[in-house]
Scaffold this motif. Structure first.
Motif, PDB file in Angstrom:
ATOM      1  N   SER A 175       0.857  -1.189   0.000  1.00  0.00           N
ATOM      2  CA  SER A 175       0.000   0.000   0.000  1.00  0.00           C
ATOM      3  C   SER A 175       0.892   1.239   0.000  1.00  0.00           C
ATOM      4  CB  SER A 175      -0.915   0.014   1.228  1.00  0.00           C
ATOM      5  OG  SER A 175      -0.211   0.497   2.350  1.00  0.00           O
ATOM      6  N   GLY A 176       0.276   2.401   0.040  1.00  0.00           N
ATOM      7  CA  GLY A 176       1.053   3.639   0.023  1.00  0.00           C
ATOM      8  C   GLY A 176       1.157   4.285   1.389  1.00  0.00           C
ATOM      9  N   LEU A 211       7.539   5.607  -2.930  1.00  0.00           N
ATOM     10  CA  LEU A 211       6.552   4.575  -2.634  1.00  0.00           C
ATOM     11  C   LEU A 211       5.512   4.477  -3.750  1.00  0.00           C
ATOM     12  CD1 LEU A 211       5.901   2.571  -0.428  1.00  0.00           C
ATOM     13  CD2 LEU A 211       4.704   4.362   0.820  1.00  0.00           C
ATOM     14  N   GLU A 212       5.279   5.598  -4.406  1.00  0.00           N
ATOM     15  CA  GLU A 212       4.306   5.602  -5.495  1.00  0.00           C
ATOM     16  C   GLU A 212       4.958   5.339  -6.853  1.00  0.00           C
ATOM     17  OE1 GLU A 212       2.156   9.238  -5.112  1.00  0.00           O
ATOM     18  OE2 GLU A 212       1.045   8.528  -3.377  1.00  0.00           O
TER      19      GLU A 212
ATOM     20  N   PRO B 301      -3.937  -4.803   1.233  1.00  0.00           N
ATOM     21  CA  PRO B 301      -4.813  -4.624   2.402  1.00  0.00           C
ATOM     22  C   PRO B 301      -6.244  -5.125   2.170  1.00  0.00           C
ATOM     23  CG  PRO B 301      -3.492  -2.655   2.033  1.00  0.00           C
ATOM     24  CD  PRO B 301      -3.226  -3.561   0.881  1.00  0.00           C
ATOM     25  N   TYR B 309       2.598  -1.868  -4.635  1.00  0.00           N
ATOM     26  CA  TYR B 309       2.079  -0.510  -4.821  1.00  0.00           C
ATOM     27  C   TYR B 309       2.931   0.371  -5.745  1.00  0.00           C
ATOM     28  CZ  TYR B 309      -0.249   3.821  -3.355  1.00  0.00           C
ATOM     29  OH  TYR B 309      -0.927   5.007  -3.327  1.00  0.00           O
ATOM     30  N   PRO B 310       4.258   0.398  -5.587  1.00  0.00           N
ATOM     31  CA  PRO B 310       5.040   1.265  -6.493  1.00  0.00           C
ATOM     32  C   PRO B 310       4.895   0.865  -7.961  1.00  0.00           C
ATOM     33  CG  PRO B 310       6.392   0.562  -4.646  1.00  0.00           C
ATOM     34  CD  PRO B 310       5.121  -0.231  -4.569  1.00  0.00           C
ATOM     35  N   ARG B 312       2.393  -0.719  -9.320  1.00  0.00           N
ATOM     36  CA  ARG B 312       1.021  -0.499  -9.780  1.00  0.00           C
ATOM     37  C   ARG B 312       0.775   0.973 -10.077  1.00  0.00           C
ATOM     38  NH1 ARG B 312      -1.582  -2.355  -5.388  1.00  0.00           N
ATOM     39  NH2 ARG B 312      -3.497  -1.181  -5.088  1.00  0.00           N
ATOM     40  N   LEU B 313       1.191   1.808  -9.125  1.00  0.00           N
ATOM     41  CA  LEU B 313       0.982   3.255  -9.316  1.00  0.00           C
ATOM     42  C   LEU B 313       1.741   3.767 -10.531  1.00  0.00           C
ATOM     43  CD1 LEU B 313      -0.318   5.662  -7.423  1.00  0.00           C
ATOM     44  CD2 LEU B 313      -0.614   3.282  -6.799  1.00  0.00           C
ATOM     45  N   ARG B 314       2.957   3.273 -10.677  1.00  0.00           N
ATOM     46  CA  ARG B 314       3.768   3.747 -11.789  1.00  0.00           C
ATOM     47  C   ARG B 314       3.110   3.380 -13.124  1.00  0.00           C
ATOM     48  NH1 ARG B 314       9.495   1.369 -12.508  1.00  0.00           N
ATOM     49  NH2 ARG B 314       9.829   1.882 -14.662  1.00  0.00           N
ATOM     50  N   ARG B 317      -0.033   5.526 -13.694  1.00  0.00           N
ATOM     51  CA  ARG B 317       0.300   6.917 -14.051  1.00  0.00           C
ATOM     52  C   ARG B 317       0.851   7.002 -15.463  1.00  0.00           C
ATOM     53  NH1 ARG B 317       3.020   9.111  -8.425  1.00  0.00           N
ATOM     54  NH2 ARG B 317       1.051   9.743  -7.454  1.00  0.00           N
TER      55      ARG B 317
END
Lengths: 217, 363
Positions: A175-176, A211-212, B301, B309-310, B312-314, B317
């Motif tokens: 998670s973030g 983290l992102e 979670p 998470y890194p 996936r977000l990357r 985006r």
């Protein structure tokens, strides 16, 4: 032993490697190989005998045998040498199979990697080396996750927060959200911890960005 | 695309239904027909190695016992929701995608069920319109089944299009991985039917989407239905975070935008691969050689395995930036993620389900 592990992509027709002659529980399992009469069926029998000794679940045994004769045999040698516990062995089998599948390669080429042969050849106790082996395999299995984790861990260390403040990264970077724990026995200690956190806030921003996945992982 | 069927079961209660008769006639005595008291029994797993695949070859025509219309599963799970409503006209699918959630969801009743009493679904839809006098709704039949896989023999799309073209505030979404569009091309949907395709890069298609139409064939089919008056949408779902993913999903989008101008596309949804632990175990057992199932997923979670998470977000985006650059103005949204993740990935909080639902229903 180390040399035999390193060279074990070749059929091993010679004598039982030194390590296997030291009375460990894998010796009997390796008998057919030691007798120089190895073939696919012998290897499978040897692995099955060893698996019974270690009470390895059938599912893991099947996965082990699917690594191919050579890969399965190399893994047997490694397990005997490092005295892998049952849980460790099951994890190693799964990790090796998954790494090979991810990378479109074979179990043999995974097990021949320098990082792994150096553990097999290396010094230190068997449990220490077994633990190292699992760490290396997890890094190979989750390369980007581990790169990101290492980078974030260094960034957290670089915050140089007082010992009363602990910054926790999300488990497996799932998670973030960071967790921050403050231990304080007085208002003064609490104030000091909060001040330290405030002073570090700009650098926290970089941690959140990492983290992102904002930067190259 | 011809999907083979080993057996057709017809529940006694629907023996004289139009759908049952149509299937018997169109399968043309090539498939043995059995009449059964309770279709649910015929849909149960067979005692074979892969009961899920065996179920995909047994077609069961029966009555649906529960409601046809329900909110999308995202609605009640704390996830950002697009206001999509699900119309369950069938269950299971003849294709065999390694990541498909049906492997777990219909494990206890894998037979290909098609519900003959679907006139009740139309009644439910009319009730929905009566109790919500101003809203538009997007209604999809592709949640538990592919909307068009068996359309050649069921002809359901004909009845559906006929119904939806009479209801201005309803948009039908037919979601598919096939190019089964012949029936659609013979009708004028009056702008009230949207056909959507799940799209994946060729590498994912080859590795994981067994029995589906190739990505280019899906895009070609989209172009044809678009010319015939249908709206079209696309789902990049699941997005799989494999090493070449960023480049290959961008190339896929470029291939799509080469074929259809962004203004011709109603929307694009994006959703990362997610798997419950149970589904992951089943999928890996059924597809031990699929590298797409051994990505860097971790337990998230919400109890599902997702790319960490890194990563996936990357990926989100990067794709959002690509869409913005190549197709500014194209509505795109993230599916099956929390509002917090959507906000971080797209830089803005997701609209409410009602607002987004209205936008997608009328796009």
């Amino acid at each position: 032993m180390p040399k035999q592990v390193a060279d074990s992509t070749h059929e091993m027709a010679g004598p039982v490697p030194a390590t296997f002659q030291q009375g460990d529980c894998g010796r009997a399992a390796l008998a057919p190989v030691a007798d120089g009469c190895e073939n696919g069926a012998d290897h499978e029998a040897a692995i099955r005998r060893y698996a019974v000794q270690r009470r390895l679940p059938e599912r893991s045994v099947e996965a082990w045998l699917k690594l191919g004769a050579e890969g399965a045999r190399m893994l047997l040698e490694l397990s005997v040498a490092l005295k892998l516990r049952t849980g460790q062995l099951a994890a190693v089998i799964e990790l090796v199979a998954e790494i090979a599948l991810r990378e479109g390669t074979t179990a043999v080429s995974v097990l021949k990697r320098g990082e792994i042969t150096s553990i097999a050849k290396g010094v230190g106790s068997a449990p220490e080396r077994a633990s190292k082996l699992l760490n290396v395999l997890r890094i190979l299995r989750y390369p980007e996750l581990n790169r990101a984790l290492a980078k974030l861990q260094s960034a957290v260390e670089a915050l140089r927060l007082p010992r009363s403040v602990t910054v926790g990264l999300p488990k497996d970077l799932s998670s973030g959200q960071l967790s921050i724990e403050i231990r304080a026995g007085s208002l003064a200690e609490l104030d000091e911890a909060v001040r330290a956190l405030r002073e570090a806030s700009a650098r926290f921003s970089e941690i959140f960005d990492s983290l992102e996945g904002a930067d190259e992982l | 695309m011809n999907f083979e069927i080993d057996a057709l079961f017809i529940e006694d209660a629907v023996r004289s239904s139009e759908l049952a008769q149509r299937l018997v006639a169109r399968l043309n005595s090539k498939v043995p027909v059995s009449y059964v008291m309770d279709g649910r029994q015929a849909a149960r797993p067979l005692p074979v190695d892969d009961a899920f695949v065996a179920g995909k070859r047994r077609l069961v025509v029966m009555n649906r016992r529960s409601r046809f219309l329900s909110p999308c599963p995202a609605a009640g799970a704390g996830l950002a929701c697009c206001g999509y409503l699900v119309l369950v006209l069938a269950s299971n699918c003849p294709m065999n995608c390694s990541y498909c959630f049906l492997q777990e969801y219909v494990a206890d009743n894998p037979g290909l069920q098609i519900y003959a009493n679907y006139a009740q679904a139309f009644e439910e839809l009319e009730r929905l319109l009566r109790t919500n006098s101003a809203r538009h709704f997007r209604i999809g039949t592709g949640e538990l089944a592919d909307s068009l896989a068996f359309d050649r023999v069921t002809g359901l799309s004909v009845d559906l299009v006929e119904f939806f073209r009479r209801h201005e505030r309803l948009t039908l979404e037919l979601k598919t991985k096939t190019d089964e569009i012949d029936n659609l091309l013979r009708m004028d949907p009056l702008g009230r039917v949207l056909v959507s395709w799940t799209l994946s890069p060729s590498r994912v298609y080859r590795s994981s989407e067994h029995g589906t139409a190739a990505p280019q064939a899906r895009i070609d089919a989209a172009c044809r239905v678009r010319e015939a008056g249908y709206r079209v949408g696309f789902h990049l779902d699941p997005i799989i975070a494999y090493p070449q993913a960023e480049t290959e999903y961008r190339e896929l989008l470029s291939m799509l935008f080469d074929a259809l101008a962004p203004g011709e596309i109603s929307f694009l949804s994006v959703g990362g691969l997610r798997m419950t632990p149970g589904l992951r175990a089943i999928a890996r057992r059924r597809f031990p050689n699929d590298p797409m199932l051994v990505g860097e997923e971790v337990l998230s979670p919400d109890g599902r395995y997702r790319a960490c998470y890194p990563m996936r977000l990357r990926l989100y985006r990067s794709l959002a930036a690509h869409i913005q650059a190549k197709a500014p103005g194209l509505t795109h949204y993230l599916c099956m993620e929390t509002p917090a993740v959507v906000a971080r990935a797209l830089g803005t909080a997701p609209p409410s389900p009602a607002v987004l639902g209205e936008r997608l229903a009328t796009a």
